[in-house]
Each structure stands twice: as C-alpha cells, then as structure tokens.
Scaffold this active site. Structure first.
Site, PDB file in Angstrom:
ATOM      1  N   TYR A  35      41.078 -27.428  41.284  1.00 31.67           N
ATOM      2  CA  TYR A  35      40.771 -26.841  39.972  1.00 31.67           C
ATOM      3  C   TYR A  35      41.734 -27.281  38.892  1.00 31.67           C
ATOM      4  CZ  TYR A  35      37.013 -24.504  42.133  1.00 31.67           C
ATOM      5  OH  TYR A  35      35.828 -24.297  42.806  1.00 31.67           O
ATOM      6  N   GLN A  89      25.911 -23.133  34.497  1.00 33.24           N
ATOM      7  CA  GLN A  89      26.541 -23.141  35.816  1.00 33.24           C
ATOM      8  C   GLN A  89      27.890 -23.843  35.708  1.00 33.24           C
ATOM      9  OE1 GLN A  89      23.313 -24.055  39.040  1.00 33.24           O
ATOM     10  NE2 GLN A  89      22.754 -25.149  37.190  1.00 33.24           N
ATOM     11  N   ASN A  90      28.120 -24.497  34.576  1.00 29.59           N
ATOM     12  CA  ASN A  90      29.332 -25.304  34.416  1.00 29.59           C
ATOM     13  C   ASN A  90      30.539 -24.419  34.152  1.00 29.59           C
ATOM     14  OD1 ASN A  90      27.602 -27.477  34.672  1.00 29.59           O
ATOM     15  ND2 ASN A  90      27.447 -27.828  32.463  1.00 29.59           N
ATOM     16  N   HIS A 128      29.020 -19.046  36.728  1.00 26.91           N
ATOM     17  CA  HIS A 128      29.909 -19.426  37.828  1.00 26.91           C
ATOM     18  C   HIS A 128      31.369 -19.425  37.422  1.00 26.91           C
ATOM     19  CE1 HIS A 128      26.277 -21.569  39.856  1.00 26.91           C
ATOM     20  NE2 HIS A 128      26.283 -20.265  40.060  1.00 26.91           N
ATOM     21  N   ASN A 167      16.152 -33.964  32.726  1.00 23.56           N
ATOM     22  CA  ASN A 167      16.985 -34.501  33.796  1.00 23.56           C
ATOM     23  C   ASN A 167      16.753 -36.009  33.886  1.00 23.56           C
ATOM     24  OD1 ASN A 167      18.186 -34.992  36.412  1.00 23.56           O
ATOM     25  ND2 ASN A 167      18.022 -32.790  36.783  1.00 23.56           N
ATOM     26  N   LEU A 168      17.616 -36.668  34.668  1.00 23.61           N
ATOM     27  CA  LEU A 168      17.396 -38.110  34.905  1.00 23.61           C
ATOM     28  C   LEU A 168      16.281 -38.316  35.911  1.00 23.61           C
ATOM     29  CD1 LEU A 168      21.079 -39.413  35.231  1.00 23.61           C
ATOM     30  CD2 LEU A 168      19.563 -39.554  33.241  1.00 23.61           C
TER      31      LEU A 168
HETATM   32  C1  BV8 Z   1      25.292 -15.968  45.911  1.00 20.74           C
HETATM   33  C2  BV8 Z   1      31.685 -22.996  40.737  1.00 20.74           C
HETATM   34  C3  BV8 Z   1      24.725 -13.750  46.592  1.00 20.74           C
HETATM   35  C4  BV8 Z   1      32.568 -23.789  41.610  1.00 20.74           C
HETATM   36  C5  BV8 Z   1      29.592 -23.177  41.880  1.00 20.74           C
HETATM   37  C6  BV8 Z   1      24.750 -19.527  53.065  1.00 20.74           C
HETATM   38  C7  BV8 Z   1      25.940 -18.799  52.946  1.00 20.74           C
HETATM   39  C8  BV8 Z   1      26.375 -18.277  51.727  1.00 20.74           C
HETATM   40  C9  BV8 Z   1      25.612 -18.476  50.593  1.00 20.74           C
HETATM   41  C10 BV8 Z   1      24.442 -19.194  50.715  1.00 20.74           C
HETATM   42  C11 BV8 Z   1      24.002 -19.728  51.927  1.00 20.74           C
HETATM   43  N1  BV8 Z   1      22.824 -20.381  51.709  1.00 20.74           N
HETATM   44  C12 BV8 Z   1      22.515 -20.286  50.398  1.00 20.74           C
HETATM   45  C13 BV8 Z   1      23.469 -19.559  49.801  1.00 20.74           C
HETATM   46  C14 BV8 Z   1      23.544 -19.223  48.417  1.00 20.74           C
HETATM   47  C15 BV8 Z   1      24.503 -20.198  47.765  1.00 20.74           C
HETATM   48  C16 BV8 Z   1      23.816 -21.538  47.626  1.00 20.74           C
HETATM   49  O1  BV8 Z   1      22.914 -21.662  46.831  1.00 20.74           O
HETATM   50  N2  BV8 Z   1      24.248 -22.535  48.434  1.00 20.74           N
HETATM   51  C17 BV8 Z   1      23.627 -23.846  48.370  1.00 20.74           C
HETATM   52  C18 BV8 Z   1      24.673 -24.916  48.737  1.00 20.74           C
HETATM   53  C19 BV8 Z   1      22.449 -23.869  49.329  1.00 20.74           C
HETATM   54  N3  BV8 Z   1      24.808 -19.624  46.488  1.00 20.74           N
HETATM   55  C20 BV8 Z   1      25.873 -18.824  46.366  1.00 20.74           C
HETATM   56  O2  BV8 Z   1      26.694 -18.620  47.242  1.00 20.74           O
HETATM   57  C21 BV8 Z   1      25.976 -18.123  45.028  1.00 20.74           C
HETATM   58  N4  BV8 Z   1      26.193 -16.720  45.240  1.00 20.74           N
HETATM   59  O3  BV8 Z   1      24.294 -16.419  46.422  1.00 20.74           O
HETATM   60  O4  BV8 Z   1      25.643 -14.611  45.958  1.00 20.74           O
HETATM   61  C22 BV8 Z   1      23.589 -13.489  45.678  1.00 20.74           C
HETATM   62  C23 BV8 Z   1      22.281 -13.741  46.119  1.00 20.74           C
HETATM   63  C24 BV8 Z   1      21.224 -13.493  45.261  1.00 20.74           C
HETATM   64  C25 BV8 Z   1      21.450 -12.991  43.989  1.00 20.74           C
HETATM   65  C26 BV8 Z   1      22.754 -12.767  43.575  1.00 20.74           C
HETATM   66  C27 BV8 Z   1      23.835 -13.028  44.419  1.00 20.74           C
HETATM   67  C28 BV8 Z   1      27.178 -18.638  44.251  1.00 20.74           C
HETATM   68  C29 BV8 Z   1      26.977 -20.103  43.953  1.00 20.74           C
HETATM   69  C30 BV8 Z   1      28.058 -20.538  42.968  1.00 20.74           C
HETATM   70  C31 BV8 Z   1      28.939 -21.586  43.603  1.00 20.74           C
HETATM   71  N5  BV8 Z   1      29.840 -22.099  42.567  1.00 20.74           N
HETATM   72  N6  BV8 Z   1      30.372 -23.572  40.869  1.00 20.74           N
HETATM   73  C32 BV8 Z   1      32.925 -25.056  40.927  1.00 20.74           C
HETATM   74  O5  BV8 Z   1      32.291 -25.425  39.925  1.00 20.74           O
HETATM   75  O6  BV8 Z   1      33.870 -25.687  41.427  1.00 20.74           O
HETATM   76  S1  BV8 Z   1      28.223 -24.096  42.236  1.00 20.74           S
HETATM   77  C33 BV8 Z   1      28.433 -25.630  41.531  1.00 20.74           C
HETATM   78  O7  BV8 Z   1      27.527 -26.498  42.169  1.00 20.74           O
HETATM   79  C34 BV8 Z   1      28.017 -25.656  40.097  1.00 20.74           C
HETATM   80  O8  BV8 Z   1      28.438 -24.544  39.386  1.00 20.74           O
HETATM   81  C35 BV8 Z   1      26.532 -25.793  40.178  1.00 20.74           C
HETATM   82  O9  BV8 Z   1      25.936 -24.545  40.285  1.00 20.74           O
HETATM   83  C36 BV8 Z   1      26.371 -26.538  41.460  1.00 20.74           C
HETATM   84  C37 BV8 Z   1      26.110 -27.980  41.134  1.00 20.74           C
HETATM   85  O10 BV8 Z   1      24.833 -27.962  40.643  1.00 20.74           O
HETATM   86  P1  BV8 Z   1      24.453 -28.772  39.322  1.00 20.74           P
HETATM   87  O11 BV8 Z   1      25.106 -28.166  38.138  1.00 20.74           O
HETATM   88  O12 BV8 Z   1      22.970 -28.837  39.365  1.00 20.74           O
HETATM   89  O13 BV8 Z   1      25.096 -30.201  39.493  1.00 20.74           O
HETATM   90  P2  BV8 Z   1      24.587 -31.377  40.433  1.00 20.74           P
HETATM   91  O14 BV8 Z   1      25.648 -32.391  40.499  1.00 20.74           O
HETATM   92  O15 BV8 Z   1      24.062 -30.776  41.710  1.00 20.74           O
HETATM   93  O16 BV8 Z   1      23.316 -31.980  39.671  1.00 20.74           O
HETATM   94  C38 BV8 Z   1      23.520 -32.665  38.436  1.00 20.74           C
HETATM   95  C39 BV8 Z   1      22.132 -32.915  37.880  1.00 20.74           C
HETATM   96  O17 BV8 Z   1      22.269 -33.513  36.601  1.00 20.74           O
HETATM   97  C40 BV8 Z   1      21.318 -33.881  38.729  1.00 20.74           C
HETATM   98  O18 BV8 Z   1      20.001 -33.375  38.862  1.00 20.74           O
HETATM   99  C41 BV8 Z   1      21.328 -35.179  37.911  1.00 20.74           C
HETATM  100  O19 BV8 Z   1      20.104 -35.891  38.055  1.00 20.74           O
HETATM  101  C42 BV8 Z   1      21.454 -34.653  36.507  1.00 20.74           C
HETATM  102  N7  BV8 Z   1      22.128 -35.562  35.581  1.00 20.74           N
HETATM  103  C43 BV8 Z   1      23.206 -36.359  35.820  1.00 20.74           C
HETATM  104  N8  BV8 Z   1      23.537 -37.010  34.691  1.00 20.74           N
HETATM  105  C44 BV8 Z   1      22.671 -36.612  33.723  1.00 20.74           C
HETATM  106  C45 BV8 Z   1      21.785 -35.694  34.274  1.00 20.74           C
HETATM  107  N9  BV8 Z   1      20.792 -35.129  33.568  1.00 20.74           N
HETATM  108  C46 BV8 Z   1      20.686 -35.475  32.264  1.00 20.74           C
HETATM  109  N10 BV8 Z   1      21.519 -36.345  31.650  1.00 20.74           N
HETATM  110  C47 BV8 Z   1      22.513 -36.932  32.345  1.00 20.74           C
HETATM  111  N11 BV8 Z   1      23.327 -37.817  31.726  1.00 20.74           N
END
Ligand code: BV8
Length: 225
Positions: free
Chosen positions: A52, A85-86, A103, A195-196
């Site tokens: 971080y 989410q950022n 987040h 999105n891309l």
């Molecule tokens: C929750 C902070 C209960 C940290 C983040 C098993 C065990 C425990 C939990 C789970 C489980 N299975 C599922 C879960 C739920 C879990 C989850 O979803 N896991 C995933 C891996 C399956 N979620 C959680 O644990 C959440 N809490 O569920 O609590 C609850 C349930 C229901 C209701 C309420 C509560 C907490 C999740 C938060 C985790 N913390 N961030 C940090 O930042 O270091 S997540 C982190 O990753 C980000 O914040 C973001 O959310 C995620 C990344 O996602 P994106 O932002 O989409 O980024 P990514 O790189 O993936 O994609 C980029 C996109 O941009 C691409 O599509 C690309 O094509 C596009 N792009 C790129 N360049 C461009 C572009 N678009 C346009 N222009 C460009 N130039």
C-alpha cells in the site's frame, strides 16, 4: 436524469496506475487476493504495508485524466451518484464533489483496535501507534477481500432510483460491485459499460462503448447534454 456510475481500475489506467488484471492479480509474486486480505495482513503486515505504501506513492504521483474530469463535469449537470472501487483520489482531484469509495482509500488510515480514522501518512509500517488510543493496531483504511464494503446502503438506494447506470473500466470480477448492473437493470435503469473489452458481467448491460476511457467517457458525457 438520475445517473449512477461505478468506476474501476480501468479509469485510472491512462493516469499510469496499474490495473489488477494487468498484473494478472500478482504482486511481488503474491496473489492480490492473498495480499489484500485481513489474513494476509496478519501474516505479514510489513509486506502488506509495502504494497500500500507503493500504491499510495504511485497515486500521489499520478494525475487525473480526461475521464475523471468528464465525470466531475457530469456532476455539475445531472443528479450523479459516483461510486468507485478505486482507492486512489483521482476523482476528487479532478473535482468530483462526492465520491463513494466502496473499497476504502489509500489516503485513509484506520485503527483496528479503537476504530479511529485519520489521514494516512505517506509511509505506514507495522507497529505504528494509533494517534487516538496509542495501540500498535494501525492499518490502511482499505476494504480487503472478505470485508464489508463501505457505503452499500447509499449505493443500493442510488441503483434502485437510477434512470441510467454506467460501469467504467471494471472487469466485473469482484462482488458485490459486479452485481450492481443487474440490481439497477431489474429496477428499470438503462445499463451501459465503457471498457476496452466485454467485462465478466457483460450480459447485465444493454449497451457497451469500447475504447479507452479518456476518449469514451468525455464523448459519453457530452452525449448526455
Ligand atoms: C464482501 C481494495 C461480504 C484493495 C478491493 C470467497 C471468500 C471471501 C469472499 C468471497 C469469496 N468468493 C467471493 C467473495 C466475495 C469477494 C469477491 O468478489 N472475490 C472475487 C475475487 C471472486 N468480495 C469481497 O470479499 C468483498 N466483500 O463480499 O463482503 C458481502 C457480501 C455481499 C454484500 C456485502 C458484503 C470485498 C471486495 C473488496 C476487495 N478489495 N480493493 C486494493 O485495492 O488493494 S478489490 C480490487 O480488485 C479493486 O478495488 C476492484 O474492486 C478489484 C479490481 O477490479 P477492477 O477495478 O475491475 O480492476 P481490473 O483490473 O479487474 O479490471 C480493469 C478493467 O478496466 C478491465 O476490464 C480492463 O479491460 C479495463 N480497462 C483497462 N484499461 C482501460 C480500461 N477500460 C477503459 N479504458 C482504459 N484505458
């Protein structure tokens, strides 16, 4: 018109901040899901603070791009709820008046013992004392995997009353954010993703605008009048 927008790492990509998928979820050969968890922090707080501290420095050195600026402009002309989410502060630095950081934020620090929150220093380290209770229980004010995101009551309310929902630069892999489009769509909102490429939850959207956010978001905002 009531608009709800969700942004992800892709909106900050052209500001030079790496997305999660770009590093294929790996950092210092750790899976992001292992570093960004309470268990990961408990196991190796120095590693997680290093993760971080690096991202806090990168975000401070980055500048908002045209997509962030366009969303700040949108808020001046429409009823906009901006959810991100950022954990960077590029929306605020672009002039967005109200940003829901579901987040958490790199610039926030939290005491796990007493719940006190304060502005994070540039560099945090294990054992830093809490300014309020002095216990060495400080952590980044970031929502890790398995933890409850912030602002969900306001977010559900905005999704249920929106005429238009747009997801910008998010891969649709992380819940509950990845479920927002379906939630809005069920209540009659028009759903759009910018999105891309198609996201993992592309089927939840009526429409997709493909291209870099710094071009597509200003064009989309201009089209709204
Ligand atoms: C929750 C902070 C209960 C940290 C983040 C098993 C065990 C425990 C939990 C789970 C489980 N299975 C599922 C879960 C739920 C879990 C989850 O979803 N896991 C995933 C891996 C399956 N979620 C959680 O644990 C959440 N809490 O569920 O609590 C609850 C349930 C229901 C209701 C309420 C509560 C907490 C999740 C938060 C985790 N913390 N961030 C940090 O930042 O270091 S997540 C982190 O990753 C980000 O914040 C973001 O959310 C995620 C990344 O996602 P994106 O932002 O989409 O980024 P990514 O790189 O993936 O994609 C980029 C996109 O941009 C691409 O599509 C690309 O094509 C596009 N792009 C790129 N360049 C461009 C572009 N678009 C346009 N222009 C460009 N130039």
């Amino acid at each position: 018109m009531r608009i709800a927008v969700l942004t992800g790492a892709g909106i900050s990509a052209e500001s030079g901040l790496a997305t999660f998928r770009a590093v294929d979820g790996l950092w210092e050969s750790h899976r992001i899901e292992d570093v960004a968890t309470p268990e990961g922090f408990a196991a190796d707080p120095a590693l997680v603070h290093r993760f971080y501290n690096m991202r806090r420095a990168n975000a401070a050195a980055a500048r908002p791009n045209a997509a962030h600026l366009a969303l700040a402009d949108l808020a001046r002309r429409h009823d906009l709820t901006l959810v991100t989410q950022n954990v960077d502060d590029l929306h605020e630095r672009a002039g967005s008046p109200a940003v829901i950081h579901m987040h958490g934020t790199l610039n926030g620090a939290l005491c796990a013992a007493c719940g006190h929150r304060w502005a994070a220093p540039a560099v945090m380290a294990p054992g830093d004392p809490c300014p309020a209770c002095a216990r060495p229980a400080t952590r980044p004010d970031i929502v890790w995997f398995g933890e409850m995101p912030y602002g969900l009551d306001r977010i559900w309310e905005a999704l249920e009353t929106a005429d238009l929902f747009a997801a910008i630069g998010t891969s649709g892999n992380v819940y509950p954010a990845a479920g927002f489009a379906q939630h809005a769509r069920r209540r009659g909102a028009e759903c759009l993703e910018l999105n891309l490429e198609a996201s993992a939850n592309a089927r939840d959207f009526h429409r997709r605008i493909v291209g870099p956010a710094s071009r597509t978001v200003p064009e989309w905002v201009a089209s709204l009048g």
